[in-house]
Enzyme design. Structure first.
Site, PDB file in Angstrom:
ATOM      1  N   ARG A  59      39.452  45.199  32.336  1.00  0.00           N
ATOM      2  CA  ARG A  59      38.900  45.794  31.117  1.00  0.00           C
ATOM      3  C   ARG A  59      39.769  45.597  29.872  1.00  0.00           C
ATOM      4  O   ARG A  59      39.285  45.176  28.823  1.00  0.00           O
ATOM      5  CB  ARG A  59      38.697  47.317  31.282  1.00  0.00           C
ATOM      6  N   THR A  60      41.038  45.956  29.988  1.00  0.00           N
ATOM      7  CA  THR A  60      41.878  45.960  28.791  1.00  0.00           C
ATOM      8  C   THR A  60      41.988  44.544  28.233  1.00  0.00           C
ATOM      9  O   THR A  60      41.830  44.310  27.030  1.00  0.00           O
ATOM     10  CB  THR A  60      43.280  46.524  29.109  1.00  0.00           C
ATOM     11  N   LYS A  88      60.073  29.071  34.604  1.00  0.00           N
ATOM     12  CA  LYS A  88      61.292  28.237  34.563  1.00  0.00           C
ATOM     13  C   LYS A  88      62.510  29.070  34.216  1.00  0.00           C
ATOM     14  O   LYS A  88      63.599  28.542  34.014  1.00  0.00           O
ATOM     15  CB  LYS A  88      61.134  27.132  33.501  1.00  0.00           C
ATOM     16  N   ARG A 109      50.857  43.905  28.351  1.00  0.00           N
ATOM     17  CA  ARG A 109      50.872  44.772  29.536  1.00  0.00           C
ATOM     18  C   ARG A 109      52.032  44.320  30.413  1.00  0.00           C
ATOM     19  O   ARG A 109      52.223  43.115  30.633  1.00  0.00           O
ATOM     20  CB  ARG A 109      49.560  44.680  30.314  1.00  0.00           C
ATOM     21  N   HIS A 137      49.315  54.218  28.040  1.00  0.00           N
ATOM     22  CA  HIS A 137      48.204  53.275  27.810  1.00  0.00           C
ATOM     23  C   HIS A 137      47.451  53.823  26.582  1.00  0.00           C
ATOM     24  O   HIS A 137      46.350  54.363  26.693  1.00  0.00           O
ATOM     25  CB  HIS A 137      47.316  53.236  29.049  1.00  0.00           C
TER      26      HIS A 137
HETATM   27  N1   CP Z   1      41.482  50.911  32.424  1.00  0.00           N
HETATM   28  C1   CP Z   1      42.217  49.796  32.580  1.00  0.00           C
HETATM   29  O1   CP Z   1      43.351  49.703  32.079  1.00  0.00           O
HETATM   30  O2   CP Z   1      41.619  48.820  33.304  1.00  0.00           O
HETATM   31  P1   CP Z   1      42.243  47.378  33.576  1.00  0.00           P
HETATM   32  O3   CP Z   1      43.483  47.588  34.427  1.00  0.00           O
HETATM   33  O4   CP Z   1      41.181  46.609  34.282  1.00  0.00           O
HETATM   34  O5   CP Z   1      42.632  46.786  32.254  1.00  0.00           O
END
Ligand code: CP
Length: 317
Positions: A59-60, A88, A109, A137
């Site tokens: 999603r993110t 590397k 992320r 998040h």
């Molecule tokens: N909600 C969420 O962070 O989903 P993903 O890990 O799929 O990005």
């Protein structure tokens, strides 16, 4: 309203004031209308977003990519860092410096808490934290809060039950912090197995705003009073001993039976993915379930709003 988000990082809920939140929500409304009427526009033409995902995401990652493209911008999409020069031995610092040379915004992320924040030291462009280990998040919390407030526009006092892995779940850390600083009165129920309790730091942060907090491992006692049931996955990848994960992975299984005394206005949320039956699939089509509908859709609109505000100084849409 002055756009105070222009050129700013978003690595924690600590970066968001109530005034900024209102600005994001207003712009989110505009984005929703824009997508529905025209699909998007070209306001971010000439801007590039680098999405650097050192951990898996559905999603993110895809909603940030979609958001950038719907606003006419370009993308460097790295869902996983294999085939980059990290293989590397290139350092995180150099990697961030390189991408901030090519892009106008980095969405990062990383499994390690604090790495998106650390990357701000190396980046010459704004950084958005797309989830750092068990940390935060923030963009998820913004759209979760937006979603809750859209469902309850006039309710000044809300009972929000956060359920599941509150220790390792970064979405609930950011959501508790953000809801706490809004102008709604929140009664928080933190519902988890004893080994997965909400961290003290988050509880202290919430308590600063004088909200009521109840902590329990008994979901059934709290369902009936809840306006919002926010269920989370037990985060297998954060456990060092698989046996401990196996003991708690299915601790809660929300189904129609446990909801028999729930309010009819209840909304059931989940940041997704659902991984161990913590919400029974029979609830996927229940009108109270919004994790596959409005919660998910709002992720796109909020991320469009964030990119627009961070990348464009103009305060109007
Ligand atoms: N909600 C969420 O962070 O989903 P993903 O890990 O799929 O990005």
């Amino acid at each position: 309203m002055t756009n105070m988000l222009f050129g700013k990082n978003l690595v924690s809920i600590d970066d968001i004031s109530l005034q900024n939140l209102n600005l994001i929500f207003t712009r989110t409304e505009e984005m929703k209308k824009l997508v529905k009427e025209k699909g998007g526009d070209s306001r971010l033409k000439g801007k590039i977003l680098a999405a650097l995902f050192f951990e898996p995401s559905t999603r993110t990652f895809s909603s940030f990519i979609s958001a950038m493209q719907r606003l006419g911008g370009g993308i460097i999409p790295l869902n996983g860092m294999t085939n980059t020069s990290i293989e590397k031995g290139e350092s995180f610092e150099h990697t961030v410096k390189v991408f901030s040379t090519y892009a106008d915004c980095l969405v990062i992320r990383h499994p390690q808490v604090g790495l998106p924040k650390k990357s701000c030291l190396y980046s010459t462009v704004p950084v958005i934290n797309a989830g750092d280990g068990i940390g935060e998040h923030p963009s998820q919390a913004i759209y979760d809060t937006y979603t809750i407030f859209k469902h309850f526009p006039h309710k000044k006092e809300l009972i929000v039950s956060l359920v599941g892995d509150l220790k390792n779940g970064r979405t609930v850390h950011s959501l508790a912090k953000l809801l706490a600083k809004t102008n709604r009165k929140i009664h928080f129920n933190f519902i988890s197995p004893k080994i997965l309790k909400m961290p003290e730091e988050i509880k202290r942060n919430v308590a600063l705003y004088h909200h009521k907090i109840d902590e329990t491992d008994k979901l059934s006692e709290k369902v009936g009073m809840s306006d919002v049931l926010y269920v989370t996955r037990v985060q297998k990848e954060r456990f060092t001993k698989l046996i401990e994960y196996e003991m708690v992975k299915s601790y809660y299984q929300v189904d129609s039976q446990i909801l028999k005394n729930a309010k009819k206005e209840l909304i059931i949320m989940h940041p997704l993915p659902i991984a161990a039956g913590e919400i029974n699939t029979e609830l996927d089509t229940d009108p109270r379930s919004i994790y596959l509908t409005s919660q998910l859709q709002n992720g796109l609109y909020v991320r469009m709003a964030l990119l627009d505000l961070i990348l464009r100084k103009e305060s109007n849409g």
